[in-house]
Structures are given as C-alpha cells and as structure tokens.
Scaffold this motif. Structure first.
Motif, PDB file in Angstrom:
ATOM      1  N   TRP A   1     -45.034  29.564  46.249  1.00 57.77           N
ATOM      2  CA  TRP A   1     -46.143  30.181  45.516  1.00 57.77           C
ATOM      3  C   TRP A   1     -45.813  30.263  44.017  1.00 57.77           C
ATOM      4  O   TRP A   1     -46.662  29.975  43.171  1.00 57.77           O
ATOM      5  CB  TRP A   1     -46.430  31.556  46.080  1.00 57.77           C
ATOM      6  N   ALA A   2     -44.588  30.635  43.680  1.00 58.10           N
ATOM      7  CA  ALA A   2     -44.192  30.729  42.277  1.00 58.10           C
ATOM      8  C   ALA A   2     -44.219  29.355  41.607  1.00 58.10           C
ATOM      9  O   ALA A   2     -44.630  29.236  40.443  1.00 58.10           O
ATOM     10  CB  ALA A   2     -42.804  31.340  42.159  1.00 58.10           C
ATOM     11  N   CYS A   3     -43.809  28.325  42.320  1.00 54.53           N
ATOM     12  CA  CYS A   3     -43.828  26.974  41.762  1.00 54.53           C
ATOM     13  C   CYS A   3     -45.256  26.480  41.553  1.00 54.53           C
ATOM     14  O   CYS A   3     -45.539  25.793  40.576  1.00 54.53           O
ATOM     15  CB  CYS A   3     -43.078  26.009  42.667  1.00 54.53           C
ATOM     16  N   MET A   4     -46.133  26.826  42.460  1.00 56.29           N
ATOM     17  CA  MET A   4     -47.527  26.430  42.313  1.00 56.29           C
ATOM     18  C   MET A   4     -48.172  27.136  41.124  1.00 56.29           C
ATOM     19  O   MET A   4     -48.941  26.534  40.376  1.00 56.29           O
ATOM     20  CB  MET A   4     -48.311  26.725  43.593  1.00 56.29           C
ATOM     21  N   ARG A   5     -47.869  28.415  40.946  1.00 60.82           N
ATOM     22  CA  ARG A   5     -48.440  29.158  39.822  1.00 60.82           C
ATOM     23  C   ARG A   5     -47.889  28.688  38.485  1.00 60.82           C
ATOM     24  O   ARG A   5     -48.620  28.629  37.501  1.00 60.82           O
ATOM     25  CB  ARG A   5     -48.151  30.654  39.958  1.00 60.82           C
ATOM     26  N   GLY A   6     -46.599  28.380  38.442  1.00 60.29           N
ATOM     27  CA  GLY A   6     -45.955  28.043  37.184  1.00 60.29           C
ATOM     28  C   GLY A   6     -45.891  26.563  36.865  1.00 60.29           C
ATOM     29  O   GLY A   6     -45.327  26.181  35.846  1.00 60.29           O
ATOM     30  N   ASP A   7     -46.441  25.719  37.726  1.00 62.95           N
ATOM     31  CA  ASP A   7     -46.402  24.257  37.527  1.00 62.95           C
ATOM     32  C   ASP A   7     -44.987  23.763  37.251  1.00 62.95           C
ATOM     33  O   ASP A   7     -44.736  23.056  36.281  1.00 62.95           O
ATOM     34  CB  ASP A   7     -47.325  23.835  36.382  1.00 62.95           C
ATOM     35  N   GLU A   8     -44.058  24.157  38.097  1.00 66.58           N
ATOM     36  CA  GLU A   8     -42.685  23.682  37.963  1.00 66.58           C
ATOM     37  C   GLU A   8     -42.213  23.138  39.304  1.00 66.58           C
ATOM     38  O   GLU A   8     -42.763  23.485  40.347  1.00 66.58           O
ATOM     39  CB  GLU A   8     -41.766  24.797  37.482  1.00 66.58           C
ATOM     40  N   PRO A   9     -41.208  22.287  39.306  1.00 71.96           N
ATOM     41  CA  PRO A   9     -40.726  21.716  40.573  1.00 71.96           C
ATOM     42  C   PRO A   9     -40.006  22.763  41.426  1.00 71.96           C
ATOM     43  O   PRO A   9     -39.430  23.719  40.903  1.00 71.96           O
ATOM     44  CB  PRO A   9     -39.775  20.603  40.143  1.00 71.96           C
ATOM     45  N   PHE A  10     -40.041  22.559  42.717  1.00 70.02           N
ATOM     46  CA  PHE A  10     -39.409  23.478  43.666  1.00 70.02           C
ATOM     47  C   PHE A  10     -37.898  23.291  43.628  1.00 70.02           C
ATOM     48  O   PHE A  10     -37.406  22.171  43.733  1.00 70.02           O
ATOM     49  CB  PHE A  10     -39.937  23.208  45.076  1.00 70.02           C
ATOM     50  N   ASP A  11     -37.156  24.379  43.450  1.00 66.62           N
ATOM     51  CA  ASP A  11     -35.703  24.324  43.384  1.00 66.62           C
ATOM     52  C   ASP A  11     -35.143  25.518  44.148  1.00 66.62           C
ATOM     53  O   ASP A  11     -35.390  26.668  43.781  1.00 66.62           O
ATOM     54  CB  ASP A  11     -35.240  24.355  41.932  1.00 66.62           C
ATOM     55  N   THR A  12     -34.403  25.253  45.211  1.00 71.18           N
ATOM     56  CA  THR A  12     -33.881  26.352  46.022  1.00 71.18           C
ATOM     57  C   THR A  12     -32.778  27.125  45.323  1.00 71.18           C
ATOM     58  O   THR A  12     -32.509  28.261  45.680  1.00 71.18           O
ATOM     59  CB  THR A  12     -33.347  25.834  47.370  1.00 71.18           C
ATOM     60  N   ALA A  13     -32.153  26.536  44.323  1.00 74.64           N
ATOM     61  CA  ALA A  13     -31.112  27.251  43.589  1.00 74.64           C
ATOM     62  C   ALA A  13     -31.696  28.462  42.860  1.00 74.64           C
ATOM     63  O   ALA A  13     -30.995  29.447  42.627  1.00 74.64           O
ATOM     64  CB  ALA A  13     -30.431  26.320  42.597  1.00 74.64           C
ATOM     65  N   LYS A  14     -32.977  28.402  42.507  1.00 72.60           N
ATOM     66  CA  LYS A  14     -33.629  29.536  41.846  1.00 72.60           C
ATOM     67  C   LYS A  14     -33.990  30.642  42.836  1.00 72.60           C
ATOM     68  O   LYS A  14     -34.134  31.797  42.458  1.00 72.60           O
ATOM     69  CB  LYS A  14     -34.898  29.077  41.132  1.00 72.60           C
ATOM     70  N   LEU A  15     -34.168  30.279  44.106  1.00 69.78           N
ATOM     71  CA  LEU A  15     -34.601  31.257  45.108  1.00 69.78           C
ATOM     72  C   LEU A  15     -33.469  32.138  45.610  1.00 69.78           C
ATOM     73  O   LEU A  15     -33.642  33.334  45.805  1.00 69.78           O
ATOM     74  CB  LEU A  15     -35.219  30.545  46.320  1.00 69.78           C
ATOM     75  N   PHE A  16     -32.332  31.529  45.855  1.00 70.38           N
ATOM     76  CA  PHE A  16     -31.238  32.226  46.519  1.00 70.38           C
ATOM     77  C   PHE A  16     -30.140  32.561  45.520  1.00 70.38           C
ATOM     78  O   PHE A  16     -29.878  31.801  44.591  1.00 70.38           O
ATOM     79  CB  PHE A  16     -30.663  31.366  47.650  1.00 70.38           C
ATOM     80  N   SER A  17     -29.491  33.675  45.749  1.00 72.77           N
ATOM     81  CA  SER A  17     -28.408  34.112  44.886  1.00 72.77           C
ATOM     82  C   SER A  17     -27.179  33.228  45.090  1.00 72.77           C
ATOM     83  O   SER A  17     -26.858  32.840  46.210  1.00 72.77           O
ATOM     84  CB  SER A  17     -28.061  35.563  45.215  1.00 72.77           C
ATOM     85  N   SER A  18     -26.495  32.939  44.022  1.00 71.76           N
ATOM     86  CA  SER A  18     -25.277  32.135  44.135  1.00 71.76           C
ATOM     87  C   SER A  18     -24.140  32.949  44.752  1.00 71.76           C
ATOM     88  O   SER A  18     -23.136  32.396  45.186  1.00 71.76           O
ATOM     89  CB  SER A  18     -24.868  31.604  42.768  1.00 71.76           C
ATOM     90  N   GLU A  19     -24.309  34.263  44.807  1.00 72.05           N
ATOM     91  CA  GLU A  19     -23.305  35.136  45.432  1.00 72.05           C
ATOM     92  C   GLU A  19     -23.148  34.816  46.913  1.00 72.05           C
ATOM     93  O   GLU A  19     -22.033  34.808  47.440  1.00 72.05           O
ATOM     94  CB  GLU A  19     -23.714  36.598  45.260  1.00 72.05           C
ATOM     95  N   HIS A  20     -24.250  34.527  47.604  1.00 74.19           N
ATOM     96  CA  HIS A  20     -24.184  34.168  49.012  1.00 74.19           C
ATOM     97  C   HIS A  20     -23.427  32.864  49.193  1.00 74.19           C
ATOM     98  O   HIS A  20     -22.668  32.708  50.148  1.00 74.19           O
ATOM     99  CB  HIS A  20     -25.587  34.020  49.612  1.00 74.19           C
ATOM    100  N   LEU A  21     -23.631  31.928  48.271  1.00 73.00           N
ATOM    101  CA  LEU A  21     -22.985  30.621  48.378  1.00 73.00           C
ATOM    102  C   LEU A  21     -21.477  30.754  48.166  1.00 73.00           C
ATOM    103  O   LEU A  21     -20.700  30.070  48.813  1.00 73.00           O
ATOM    104  CB  LEU A  21     -23.591  29.659  47.359  1.00 73.00           C
ATOM    105  N   ARG A  22     -21.065  31.651  47.271  1.00 71.28           N
ATOM    106  CA  ARG A  22     -19.633  31.846  47.034  1.00 71.28           C
ATOM    107  C   ARG A  22     -18.943  32.472  48.223  1.00 71.28           C
ATOM    108  O   ARG A  22     -17.798  32.161  48.518  1.00 71.28           O
ATOM    109  CB  ARG A  22     -19.412  32.740  45.807  1.00 71.28           C
ATOM    110  N   LYS A  23     -19.643  33.354  48.953  1.00 72.58           N
ATOM    111  CA  LYS A  23     -19.052  34.031  50.099  1.00 72.58           C
ATOM    112  C   LYS A  23     -18.939  33.116  51.314  1.00 72.58           C
ATOM    113  O   LYS A  23     -18.123  33.339  52.177  1.00 72.58           O
ATOM    114  CB  LYS A  23     -19.853  35.277  50.472  1.00 72.58           C
ATOM    115  N   ALA A  24     -19.815  32.109  51.380  1.00 70.40           N
ATOM    116  CA  ALA A  24     -19.831  31.221  52.556  1.00 70.40           C
ATOM    117  C   ALA A  24     -18.675  30.250  52.565  1.00 70.40           C
ATOM    118  O   ALA A  24     -17.967  30.032  51.688  1.00 70.40           O
ATOM    119  CB  ALA A  24     -21.153  30.455  52.601  1.00 70.40           C
TER     120      ALA A  24
END
Length: 84
Positions: A61-84
């Motif tokens: 929804w945010a990408c549709m409103r803002g006319d920007e490409p979909f990027d999952t790095a913007k959705l999820f915190s990098s903190e979760h990725l560091r812990k995994a």
C-alpha cells in the motif's frame, strides 16, 4: 486444535496474501528473520504468518501511494536479520 486466522477482515485479501507470505518466509531473508523472531518469542506459526502478511500488505500500500518500487529491506528491521 491448530491455530487459525480470525474471520475478521476481507477474506479474499487474506486468501490472496497467504501464499505470498509463505513464500516470503521461505525465500526472503528479511521476512524469514522476522518470522523466526516472532516464533522464538512464543507466537504460534500461524500468528507469525499473519504478521508477515500484514507487513507485506502495508508495504504494498505504501509503495502504491508513493510511486516507489517495492523493497522488503524497508519493511523489516535489520535487527531481526542480525539476530538470525
């Protein structure tokens, strides 16, 4: 009984977002780390899938409103990725 998703909300949208969320948990490192952090905190697997579905829906929804490409790095915190 196994956990189930609630009946509130749009059933068609919920059904349409279920399989992409499962694929994201399996293939997207950000979604997988988010999912695993929720499960490790004690959430049921179905609740964690529903959380990924909601994250993806708000991101779309945010990408549709803002006319920007979909990027999952913007959705999820990098903190979760560091812990995994």
């Amino acid at each position: 009984k196994p956990g189930r998703l609630g009946k509130s909300g749009n059933a068609y949208l919920r059904a349409a977002m279920y399989m992409p969320a499962l694929t994201a948990v399996r293939c997207d490192p950000y979604a997988k780390a988010f999912y695993e952090s929720l499960v490790s905190r004690g959430k049921k697997k179905m609740q964690a899938i529903a959380a990924v579905m909601r994250k993806y829906l708000t991101g779309i929804w945010a990408c549709m409103r803002g006319d920007e490409p979909f990027d999952t790095a913007k959705l999820f915190s990098s903190e979760h990725l560091r812990k995994a």
